[in-house]
Scaffold this motif. Sequence first.
Motif, PDB file in Angstrom:
ATOM      1  N   SER A  89      -3.374   0.584  12.353  1.00 56.89           N
ATOM      2  CA  SER A  89      -3.816  -0.809  12.341  1.00 56.89           C
ATOM      3  C   SER A  89      -5.273  -0.871  12.763  1.00 56.89           C
ATOM      4  N   ILE A  90      -6.020  -1.749  12.112  1.00 58.54           N
ATOM      5  CA  ILE A  90      -7.441  -1.861  12.401  1.00 58.54           C
ATOM      6  C   ILE A  90      -7.701  -3.048  13.321  1.00 58.54           C
ATOM      7  N   ASP A  91      -8.566  -2.838  14.298  1.00 56.87           N
ATOM      8  CA  ASP A  91      -9.028  -3.913  15.160  1.00 56.87           C
ATOM      9  C   ASP A  91     -10.112  -4.682  14.424  1.00 56.87           C
ATOM     10  N   ASN A  92      -9.914  -5.968  14.222  1.00 56.16           N
ATOM     11  CA  ASN A  92     -10.855  -6.752  13.432  1.00 56.16           C
ATOM     12  C   ASN A  92     -12.215  -6.931  14.098  1.00 56.16           C
ATOM     13  N   ILE A  93     -12.292  -6.686  15.408  1.00 53.99           N
ATOM     14  CA  ILE A  93     -13.567  -6.821  16.119  1.00 53.99           C
ATOM     15  C   ILE A  93     -14.334  -5.502  16.118  1.00 53.99           C
ATOM     16  N   SER A  94     -13.673  -4.426  16.535  1.00 54.02           N
ATOM     17  CA  SER A  94     -14.343  -3.127  16.615  1.00 54.02           C
ATOM     18  C   SER A  94     -14.362  -2.399  15.270  1.00 54.02           C
ATOM     19  N   ASN A  95     -13.499  -2.820  14.341  1.00 54.51           N
ATOM     20  CA  ASN A  95     -13.366  -2.181  13.026  1.00 54.51           C
ATOM     21  C   ASN A  95     -12.919  -0.722  13.153  1.00 54.51           C
TER      22      ASN A  95
ATOM     23  N   GLN B  56       0.818  -1.203   0.000  1.00 53.22           N
ATOM     24  CA  GLN B  56       0.000   0.000   0.000  1.00 53.22           C
ATOM     25  C   GLN B  56       0.857   1.261   0.000  1.00 53.22           C
ATOM     26  N   ALA B  57       1.795   1.378   0.906  1.00 51.00           N
ATOM     27  CA  ALA B  57       2.598   2.595   1.015  1.00 51.00           C
ATOM     28  C   ALA B  57       3.917   2.270   1.698  1.00 51.00           C
ATOM     29  N   GLY B  58       4.889   3.190   1.587  1.00 46.22           N
ATOM     30  CA  GLY B  58       6.196   2.938   2.174  1.00 46.22           C
ATOM     31  C   GLY B  58       6.869   4.202   2.674  1.00 46.22           C
ATOM     32  N   ASP B  59       8.085   4.020   3.206  1.00 45.59           N
ATOM     33  CA  ASP B  59       8.870   5.141   3.699  1.00 45.59           C
ATOM     34  C   ASP B  59      10.341   4.739   3.713  1.00 45.59           C
ATOM     35  N   TRP B  60      11.230   5.729   3.537  1.00 43.25           N
ATOM     36  CA  TRP B  60      12.669   5.491   3.468  1.00 43.25           C
ATOM     37  C   TRP B  60      13.298   5.750   4.830  1.00 43.25           C
ATOM     38  N   SER B  61      14.199   4.871   5.248  1.00 41.47           N
ATOM     39  CA  SER B  61      14.850   5.039   6.552  1.00 41.47           C
ATOM     40  C   SER B  61      15.772   6.253   6.524  1.00 41.47           C
ATOM     41  N   PRO B  62      15.958   6.921   7.665  1.00 42.08           N
ATOM     42  CA  PRO B  62      16.819   8.096   7.717  1.00 42.08           C
ATOM     43  C   PRO B  62      18.267   7.842   7.304  1.00 42.08           C
ATOM     44  N   ASP B  63      18.774   6.603   7.491  1.00 43.67           N
ATOM     45  CA  ASP B  63      20.145   6.302   7.074  1.00 43.67           C
ATOM     46  C   ASP B  63      20.229   5.919   5.598  1.00 43.67           C
ATOM     47  N   GLY B  64      19.090   5.825   4.920  1.00 43.66           N
ATOM     48  CA  GLY B  64      19.067   5.530   3.499  1.00 43.66           C
ATOM     49  C   GLY B  64      19.216   4.076   3.129  1.00 43.66           C
ATOM     50  N   HIS B  65      19.340   3.188   4.106  1.00 46.01           N
ATOM     51  CA  HIS B  65      19.630   1.786   3.828  1.00 46.01           C
ATOM     52  C   HIS B  65      18.388   0.943   3.543  1.00 46.01           C
ATOM     53  N   SER B  66      17.239   1.331   4.089  1.00 46.21           N
ATOM     54  CA  SER B  66      16.065   0.461   4.041  1.00 46.21           C
ATOM     55  C   SER B  66      14.815   1.234   3.655  1.00 46.21           C
TER      56      SER B  66
ATOM     57  N   GLY C 259      -2.821 -10.958  11.600  1.00 50.23           N
ATOM     58  CA  GLY C 259      -4.063 -11.015  10.843  1.00 50.23           C
ATOM     59  C   GLY C 259      -4.734  -9.682  10.644  1.00 50.23           C
ATOM     60  N   SER C 260      -4.198  -8.620  11.255  1.00 41.29           N
ATOM     61  CA  SER C 260      -4.795  -7.301  11.132  1.00 41.29           C
ATOM     62  C   SER C 260      -4.075  -6.491  10.056  1.00 41.29           C
ATOM     63  N   TYR C 261      -4.802  -5.566   9.489  1.00 41.54           N
ATOM     64  CA  TYR C 261      -4.208  -4.669   8.499  1.00 41.54           C
ATOM     65  C   TYR C 261      -3.260  -3.691   9.178  1.00 41.54           C
ATOM     66  N   GLU C 262      -2.062  -3.520   8.629  1.00 43.35           N
ATOM     67  CA  GLU C 262      -1.126  -2.480   9.053  1.00 43.35           C
ATOM     68  C   GLU C 262      -0.880  -1.553   7.866  1.00 43.35           C
ATOM     69  N   GLY C 263      -0.962  -0.252   8.077  1.00 41.40           N
ATOM     70  CA  GLY C 263      -0.838   0.671   6.958  1.00 41.40           C
ATOM     71  C   GLY C 263      -0.133   1.959   7.295  1.00 41.40           C
TER      72      GLY C 263
END
Length: 313
Positions: free
Chosen positions: A200-206, A138-148, A181-185
């Motif tokens: 992250s979404i709680d699968n019970i409470s949504n 879905q989306a990303g980000d670059w580490s401050p040291d540029g490695h990852s 099992g939960s969405y992380e974004g």
Amino acid sequence: MRLTIVTLVAALLFFVGCEEDLSPLKKDTEQVKINVSEPQQFIDSGKHPEWSPDGTQIAYTRWSEETRQDIFIASTDGSAIQQMTFDASEDIHPFWSPDGRSLGFSSNRIDQQKYFIFTISVDDKEIKQISPDTVKVQAGDWSPDGHSIVFCGQFTIDRDGHFLGLTDVTSDKTEYILVDGSYEGWPKFSPDGSKVVFESIDNISNIYNIWTVNTDGSNLTQITTEGGEYPTWSPDGEWILYSNMESDNYDMFIIKSDGSEKAVKVLDTKDANEVRASWSPDGKSIIYDTMLGTEKVRPQNSGTYLINIEISE
């Protein structure tokens, strides 16, 4: 635009190097006082804005054709616009390398049903795929040291679950620092590179909430309990800025990065959603999406806006 918290006096230009005219937005908290300026439109059709590391440019997504989105760069005064991608696909969610020489972004240019993370050189436009073929992201980000590069997504073969993945940009080796099992974004590195904040979404409470985790997968910590999406860090790492839908629209909030204090509302614009914010490197301004309606219909009164911000405790 009319703000519903208090009436704000007009601001001077928001751009880097200009004198600021800040007026109080909210004072009724013992923990913090926040001053912001009146929102000013930056790009009328832009979204997913990200400040460059040196604070001189904004990367963003814009519709270049009816069914096509591309990555653009502009100076902080809205001039010197450069189109970075030209593929007949959706290129979205740009993020900068720490040296400002490359951009990461999400794209479905290989498979219209899946998004992968790519990087593009600002100078020669060379494009490289980063995320593995076995996941959709879905989306990303670059580490401050540029490695990852950290990204969120879902496995497509061999295993189940959603994840936060960390790919070494030199070796292309990917580690999955959090799988469940939960969405992380919407993951974002902390300024010192030791943590990642995400929704992250709680699968019970949504209900979505904001969490942090160390880059080795340890110290998973829930930061908000009353909802939160689209998090990002302040440049000093003290605050997490995020959006939350309290009633009918998304408003903007900040909270201490360890979750130790109650969240404080930063901006509440009537009949508009304030989402996907990016904090300027000097900590003085925030750029964000404002939408009246949904992204799919691309409402006329939507776009990217700027505010100046001052926080004192």
